[in-house]
Design an enzyme around this catalytic site. Structure first.
Site, PDB file in Angstrom:
ATOM      1  N   GLY A   1      44.753 -44.848 -42.937  1.00 16.77           N
ATOM      2  CA  GLY A   1      45.925 -45.175 -42.134  1.00 16.77           C
ATOM      3  C   GLY A   1      46.016 -44.337 -40.874  1.00 16.77           C
ATOM      4  N   THR A   2      45.703 -43.062 -40.981  1.00 14.64           N
ATOM      5  CA  THR A   2      45.838 -42.175 -39.823  1.00 14.64           C
ATOM      6  C   THR A   2      44.920 -42.623 -38.690  1.00 14.64           C
ATOM      7  OG1 THR A   2      46.422 -40.356 -41.283  1.00 14.64           O
ATOM      8  CG2 THR A   2      45.667 -39.764 -39.077  1.00 14.64           C
TER       9      THR A   2
ATOM     10  N   ASN B   1      57.798 -44.564 -44.784  1.00 17.13           N
ATOM     11  CA  ASN B   1      57.186 -43.955 -45.968  1.00 17.13           C
ATOM     12  C   ASN B   1      58.088 -42.945 -46.660  1.00 17.13           C
ATOM     13  OD1 ASN B   1      56.487 -42.641 -43.387  1.00 17.13           O
ATOM     14  ND2 ASN B   1      55.635 -41.057 -44.699  1.00 17.13           N
TER      15      ASN B   1
ATOM     16  N   GLN C   1      52.747 -48.697 -45.936  1.00 18.99           N
ATOM     17  CA  GLN C   1      53.565 -48.680 -47.144  1.00 18.99           C
ATOM     18  C   GLN C   1      53.865 -50.077 -47.694  1.00 18.99           C
ATOM     19  OE1 GLN C   1      54.347 -46.265 -49.114  1.00 18.99           O
ATOM     20  NE2 GLN C   1      53.584 -44.590 -47.847  1.00 18.99           N
TER      21      GLN C   1
ATOM     22  N   SER D   1      46.112 -48.878 -45.443  1.00 13.76           N
ATOM     23  CA  SER D   1      45.300 -47.822 -46.044  1.00 13.76           C
ATOM     24  C   SER D   1      45.136 -48.089 -47.540  1.00 13.76           C
ATOM     25  CB  SER D   1      46.013 -46.480 -45.825  1.00 13.76           C
ATOM     26  OG  SER D   1      45.335 -45.454 -46.497  1.00 13.76           O
ATOM     27  N   ALA D   2      43.878 -48.080 -48.006  1.00 13.26           N
ATOM     28  CA  ALA D   2      43.588 -48.526 -49.372  1.00 13.26           C
ATOM     29  C   ALA D   2      44.206 -47.650 -50.462  1.00 13.26           C
ATOM     30  CB  ALA D   2      42.075 -48.598 -49.579  1.00 13.26           C
ATOM     31  N   HIS D   3      44.340 -46.335 -50.198  1.00  6.12           N
ATOM     32  CA  HIS D   3      44.782 -45.471 -51.309  1.00  6.12           C
ATOM     33  C   HIS D   3      46.261 -45.642 -51.644  1.00  6.12           C
ATOM     34  CE1 HIS D   3      46.715 -41.825 -49.332  1.00  6.12           C
ATOM     35  NE2 HIS D   3      46.140 -42.376 -48.275  1.00  6.12           N
TER      36      HIS D   3
ATOM     37  N   THR E   1      28.182 -44.814 -39.180  1.00  2.07           N
ATOM     38  CA  THR E   1      27.714 -45.600 -40.322  1.00  2.07           C
ATOM     39  C   THR E   1      28.882 -45.973 -41.225  1.00  2.07           C
ATOM     40  OG1 THR E   1      25.600 -44.477 -40.232  1.00  2.07           O
ATOM     41  CG2 THR E   1      26.127 -45.590 -42.302  1.00  2.07           C
TER      42      THR E   1
ATOM     43  N   CYS F   1      52.663 -34.571 -46.358  1.00  2.00           N
ATOM     44  CA  CYS F   1      52.316 -33.439 -45.504  1.00  2.00           C
ATOM     45  C   CYS F   1      53.509 -32.532 -45.251  1.00  2.00           C
ATOM     46  CB  CYS F   1      51.718 -33.921 -44.180  1.00  2.00           C
ATOM     47  SG  CYS F   1      52.383 -35.457 -43.615  1.00  2.00           S
TER      48      CYS F   1
HETATM   49  N1  PLP Z   1      51.304 -44.288 -42.201  1.00  2.00           N
HETATM   50  C1  PLP Z   1      52.152 -44.239 -43.237  1.00  2.00           C
HETATM   51  C2  PLP Z   1      53.440 -44.993 -43.177  1.00  2.00           C
HETATM   52  C3  PLP Z   1      51.836 -43.489 -44.378  1.00  2.00           C
HETATM   53  O1  PLP Z   1      52.690 -43.430 -45.401  1.00  2.00           O
HETATM   54  C4  PLP Z   1      50.606 -42.775 -44.387  1.00  2.00           C
HETATM   55  C5  PLP Z   1      50.265 -41.906 -45.535  1.00  2.00           C
HETATM   56  O2  PLP Z   1      51.115 -41.244 -46.098  1.00  2.00           O
HETATM   57  C6  PLP Z   1      49.750 -42.880 -43.287  1.00  2.00           C
HETATM   58  C7  PLP Z   1      50.131 -43.646 -42.217  1.00  2.00           C
HETATM   59  C8  PLP Z   1      48.427 -42.184 -43.257  1.00  2.00           C
HETATM   60  O3  PLP Z   1      47.502 -42.876 -44.070  1.00  2.00           O
HETATM   61  P1  PLP Z   1      46.191 -42.135 -44.614  1.00  2.00           P
HETATM   62  O4  PLP Z   1      46.634 -41.201 -45.672  1.00  2.00           O
HETATM   63  O5  PLP Z   1      45.346 -43.238 -45.150  1.00  2.00           O
HETATM   64  O6  PLP Z   1      45.549 -41.456 -43.450  1.00  2.00           O
END
Ligand code: PLP
Length: 389
Positions: free
Chosen positions: A71-72, A149, A177, A197-199, A235, A331
């Site tokens: 996601g970042t 989030n 989210q 974001s997959a996780h 890659t 974080c």
């Molecule tokens: N954006 C939102 C709304 C999120 O909740 C998060 C992760 O907490 C991210 C971005 C960042 O995603 P990633 O952990 O895959 O870098």
């Protein structure tokens, strides 16, 4: 005692079916997708097949999907790459965004670019009206998250898109989210850029996607090879891409069931809290089920009799009793600073500093919710006795 995990907005466990789908690409099918020999061609085939599957799941064309490290990265690429390529300098976002969006905007602002950071309303979302007031002919890109989030609030993305379209402005949404829990169709949402974001939906960490509408130009952040249509060199992470694809497929197949289940857990949690600790907390998440994702319930504890509750200690005490929750985004948990989202929502600092985010998952049970409420109630009682003693 097994721990009760109520931190699914931070991350989710990998579904065993997802893990299974990833395994062949670690050792048996380990080729580099850029190699011309058969192992390389196989890896290329797998990636392009994944791209087709993911595109179909979000209503996009395969050429409109790129795979990233999460996601970042998707957010950074959308904001910086999109704004740079738009040819217009002005960007708009909200103070309640995830830092993966907020920081790139702030950096641009420090460099002298015109950036507008809107303050959200008390529910955590910016209104369409607020956006309308700040859009200018020079606005190149607007970014608002689909669901927050920390507090779960949904933004009126489709209406915001209307405004942006009329202004010729690109619209990005961070759907990290919502991507697993709600059907996301980029045609219906209308956005030009969308991150996931997959996780967050039972896939692996370090795997993300960015939807880039056909015709939208984007400056790459990572340059090197010609991978991902020159939008992201390097890659490709084949196991991660396979895992993301399987996780999104399962989310689409089973998501309605998960959603209904999580919604009923949310109701149980809210009813339980109202019964056990009435008047002791402020609900930061919208009460209305239409305004929020069901999995996130955020509470703050205002000072009582002039005594502040130590938010960090509360999380640690809950952890010791086997209840794993966050204070907000992962974080910021553990840090003394109150969450920037709650601050932006005008929650007073002494209240915001003592906050708990429960985030529920597809595997959460009624019993876990009941136990979490019980543990929270007892922990609060104990901590309050200690500060007043
Ligand atoms: N954006 C939102 C709304 C999120 O909740 C998060 C992760 O907490 C991210 C971005 C960042 O995603 P990633 O952990 O895959 O870098």
């Amino acid at each position: 005692m097994t721990a009760i995990y109520l931190d699914h907005a931070a991350t989710t466990p990998v579904d065993p079916r997802v893990k299974e789908a990833m395994l062949p690409y670690f050792d048996l099918e380990y080729g580099n997708p850029s190699s011309v020999h058969r192992l390389g061609r196989k890896a290329r085939f797998v990636i392009e097949e994944c791209r087709e599957r993911v595109a179909a799941l979000i209503g996009a064309e395969p050429s409109e999907v790129i795979f990233t490290s999460g996601g970042t990265e998707s957010d950074n690429l959308a904001v910086r790459g999109g704004l740079m390529a738009s040819g217009r300098p002005h960007g708009v976002t909200s103070a309640a965004e995830h830092e993966a969006v907020l920081r790139p905007f702030q950096r641009l602002g420090r460099r002298g670019e015109p950036v507008t950071v809107l303050r959200p309303a008390g529910n955590g979302s910016v209104s369409v009206r607020q956006l309308e007031e700040v859009l200018q002919p020079e606005t190149g890109l607007v970014s608002f998250m689909h669901a927050n989030n920390e507090v779960g609030t949904l933004s009126p993305i489709a209406e915001m898109v209307e405004l942006c379209r009329r202004n010729g402005t690109l619209m990005h949404t961070d759907a990290v989210q919502t991507a697993g829990l709600m059907p996301l169709d980029v045609g219906e949402l209308g956005v030009d850029l969308m991150s996931a974001s997959a996780h967050k939906f039972y896939g692996p960490k370090g795997a993300g996607l960015l939807f880039i509408r056909s015709g939208v130009d984007l400056h790459p952040l990572i340059e090197g090879g010609a991978q991902e249509r020159r939008r992201r060199g390097g890659t490709e992470n084949v196991p991660a891409i396979a895992g993301l694809t399987e996780a999104l497929t399962l989310a689409r197949q089973e998501g309605d069931e998960w959603y209904a289940r999580i919604l009923s857990l949310r109701r149980r949690l809210l009813n339980g809290l109202a019964a056990m600790i009435p008047g002791e907390y402020r609900l930061n998440t919208p009460q209305s089920e239409d305004q929020t994702v069901p999995g996130i319930v955020n509470l703050s504890f205002p000072p009582s009799d002039g005594h502040r509750l130590d938010g960090e200690m509360l999380l640690l005490n809950l952890d010791m009793e086997g209840v794993l929750v966050s204070a907000g985004s992962a974080c910021t948990s553990g840090a003394v600073e109150p969450s920037h989202v709650l601050r932006a929502m005008a929650v007073p600092d002494d209240t915001a500093a003592a906050s708990v985010r429960f985030s529920l998952g597809k595997g959460t049970t009624d019993e876990e919710i009941d136990r979490a409420i019980d543990v929270l109630t007892k922990t609060l009682r104990r901590m309050k006795r200690q500060v007043t003693a």
